[in-house]
Design a protein around this motif. Sequence first.
Motif, short mmCIF file in Angstrom:
data_model
loop_
_atom_site.label_atom_id
_atom_site.label_comp_id
_atom_site.label_asym_id
_atom_site.label_seq_id
_atom_site.Cartn_x
_atom_site.Cartn_y
_atom_site.Cartn_z
N UNK A 181 0.75 -1.38 0.00
CA UNK A 181 -0.07 0.21 -0.01
C UNK A 181 0.83 1.22 0.10
N UNK A 182 0.21 2.68 -0.53
CA UNK A 182 0.89 3.56 -0.29
C UNK A 182 1.52 4.24 0.92
N UNK A 183 1.21 3.60 2.15
CA UNK A 183 1.70 4.05 3.59
C UNK A 183 2.32 2.62 4.05
N UNK A 184 3.13 1.90 3.19
CA UNK A 184 3.61 0.75 3.84
C UNK A 184 4.55 0.91 4.67
N UNK A 185 4.83 0.11 5.78
CA UNK A 185 5.94 0.33 6.98
C UNK A 185 5.97 -1.07 7.69
N UNK A 186 7.05 -1.11 8.21
CA UNK A 186 7.71 -2.24 9.01
C UNK A 186 7.93 -1.63 10.21
N UNK A 187 7.53 -2.08 11.47
CA UNK A 187 7.85 -1.43 12.85
C UNK A 187 8.72 -2.49 13.68
N UNK A 188 9.86 -1.91 14.05
CA UNK A 188 10.91 -3.00 15.28
C UNK A 188 11.09 -1.80 16.18
N UNK A 189 10.88 -2.57 17.59
CA UNK A 189 11.19 -1.77 18.72
C UNK A 189 12.58 -2.28 19.29
N UNK A 190 13.00 -1.51 20.20
CA UNK A 190 14.64 -1.96 20.93
C UNK A 190 15.24 -0.68 20.84
N UNK A 191 14.87 0.29 21.67
CA UNK A 191 15.60 1.64 21.22
C UNK A 191 16.99 1.71 21.12
N UNK A 192 17.44 2.25 19.93
CA UNK A 192 18.92 2.23 19.65
C UNK A 192 19.41 3.13 20.36
N UNK A 193 19.07 4.09 20.49
CA UNK A 193 19.63 5.22 21.43
C UNK A 193 19.95 4.84 22.90
N UNK A 194 19.09 3.87 23.35
CA UNK A 194 19.49 3.24 24.77
C UNK A 194 20.76 2.24 24.66
N UNK A 195 20.67 1.53 23.31
CA UNK A 195 21.84 0.53 23.22
C UNK A 195 23.16 1.33 23.02
N UNK A 196 23.04 2.29 22.43
CA UNK A 196 24.35 3.00 22.33
C UNK A 196 24.80 3.75 23.52
N UNK A 197 23.83 4.34 24.51
CA UNK A 197 24.00 4.79 25.55
C UNK A 197 24.74 4.08 26.49
N UNK A 198 24.11 2.84 26.77
CA UNK A 198 24.38 1.79 27.91
C UNK A 198 25.70 1.02 27.43
N UNK A 199 25.99 0.97 26.10
CA UNK A 199 27.16 0.16 25.68
C UNK A 199 28.37 0.89 25.55
N UNK A 218 12.52 3.36 -0.42
CA UNK A 218 12.92 3.32 -1.75
C UNK A 218 11.95 2.44 -2.76
N UNK A 219 10.81 2.02 -2.20
CA UNK A 219 9.60 1.40 -2.78
C UNK A 219 9.83 -0.28 -2.57
N UNK A 220 10.68 -0.43 -1.68
CA UNK A 220 10.67 -1.85 -1.39
C UNK A 220 9.69 -2.40 -0.07
N UNK A 221 9.91 -3.74 0.13
CA UNK A 221 9.13 -4.26 1.26
C UNK A 221 9.75 -4.23 2.58
N UNK A 222 11.01 -4.00 2.57
CA UNK A 222 12.03 -3.86 3.59
C UNK A 222 12.43 -5.42 4.27
N UNK A 223 11.95 -6.30 3.46
CA UNK A 223 12.35 -7.73 3.87
C UNK A 223 12.09 -8.82 2.40
N UNK A 224 12.89 -9.74 2.64
CA UNK A 224 13.86 -10.04 3.53
C UNK A 224 15.16 -9.40 3.26
N UNK A 225 15.96 -9.04 4.37
CA UNK A 225 17.14 -8.32 4.07
C UNK A 225 18.31 -9.19 4.31
N UNK A 226 18.45 -10.54 4.52
CA UNK A 226 19.53 -11.37 4.68
C UNK A 226 20.02 -11.83 3.53
N UNK A 227 19.38 -11.88 2.30
CA UNK A 227 19.87 -12.43 1.09
C UNK A 227 21.44 -11.70 0.68
#
Length: 369
Positions: free
Chosen positions: A108-126, A141-150
């Motif tokens: 759809x026109x407003x496609x999204x993929x939502x991941x959580x796990x605040x990276x600011x906190x990862x950078x701050x704590x490590x 860029x018009x993709x589906x955001x997945x899969x990324x491992x290929x």
Amino acid sequence: MSLPHYFIGLMSGTSLDGIDAVLVSFTDERPEVHATYYRAYEPELRQALARLCYAEKVEMRALGEADARLGLLFGACVTQLLEEAGIGRDQVAAIGSHGQTVFHHPQGPHAFSLQIGDPSRIAQTTGITTIADFRRRDIAAGGQGAPLAPAFHRAVFQSREEERVIVNLGGIANLTVLPKTGDGPVFGFDSGPGNTLMDGWVAEHLGHPRDDDGTWARSGRVDVALLQALLSDPYFDRPPPKSTGQEYFSRRWLHEHLAERSLRSEDVQATLCELTASSVTQAISRYAPDAGRILLCGGGVHNGYLRERIAGLAHGPVASTASLGLHPDWVEAVAFAWLARQTLNGLPGNLPEVTGAGQPVVLGGIYRP
């Protein structure tokens, strides 16, 4: 002698089982895994994440608190990994964190993929540069955001001698088709459910997080009518690029197919195992009929019955990625360490022929300590 530049990959998949953390170095494109660490989600946290993934309405406070909580937990996993490895944080170039997917809506026109796990906190704590939020740039860029491992699979597993298929048996199963080097483009897609429906069904009926080794499924009998009904879903015939998630192949989806059917619970489990094996092998037969080797990775590798069914249905030898030197438990986490390296070097991490994006793009946001 200069200190080696390590990368850390963090992965938590749609099975909602826990966090994989790996410490990796790279020689050219070849990864060497130096240390690994796994932390299972506590039952209460897993239930909270499941509510975010499956609820029709989500409280913003619950979402925000889970994002913060996971960021701290990811950071703690990195700290523990480094302590056990005896490596200082100054020797790590970057962390690549996939995050925990709570919703994947690639259409759809407003496609999204939502991941959580605040990276600011990862950078701050490590105190380590953290790269995260890999999927949204590909979607922009018009993709589906997945899969990324290929893209990682191509760099590490492609061969001049044979066509290979990498099958990741996570909550959702995805395939990467690797033609012989130089014979054509790599492509990949989500084939359908991996462990997610089996895990949900065994939790609902036995209270277990998973069907260890597929023992419960093995005790049942496949219901052919139910299997055919499940496989008739239009997703399976949709051509790639395509991706999906537990939002689509959900417990509601399963219960709709079970309405007005009276089946033993173990027979449903056997049928769900057969659904994963059938959808994976049918996709391979359709898109990689000449595959010289099928290589499995992901949590589903530990389901012996699922492995047997895939091997029984596949047209070609089936092994795990361990046969190529990378343990199947850590392939996805190593992939995100590799993707972090790509981003830090200003190199693309997506394959447009896989995701459908209009162009290769550098993925993720960089969070400096």
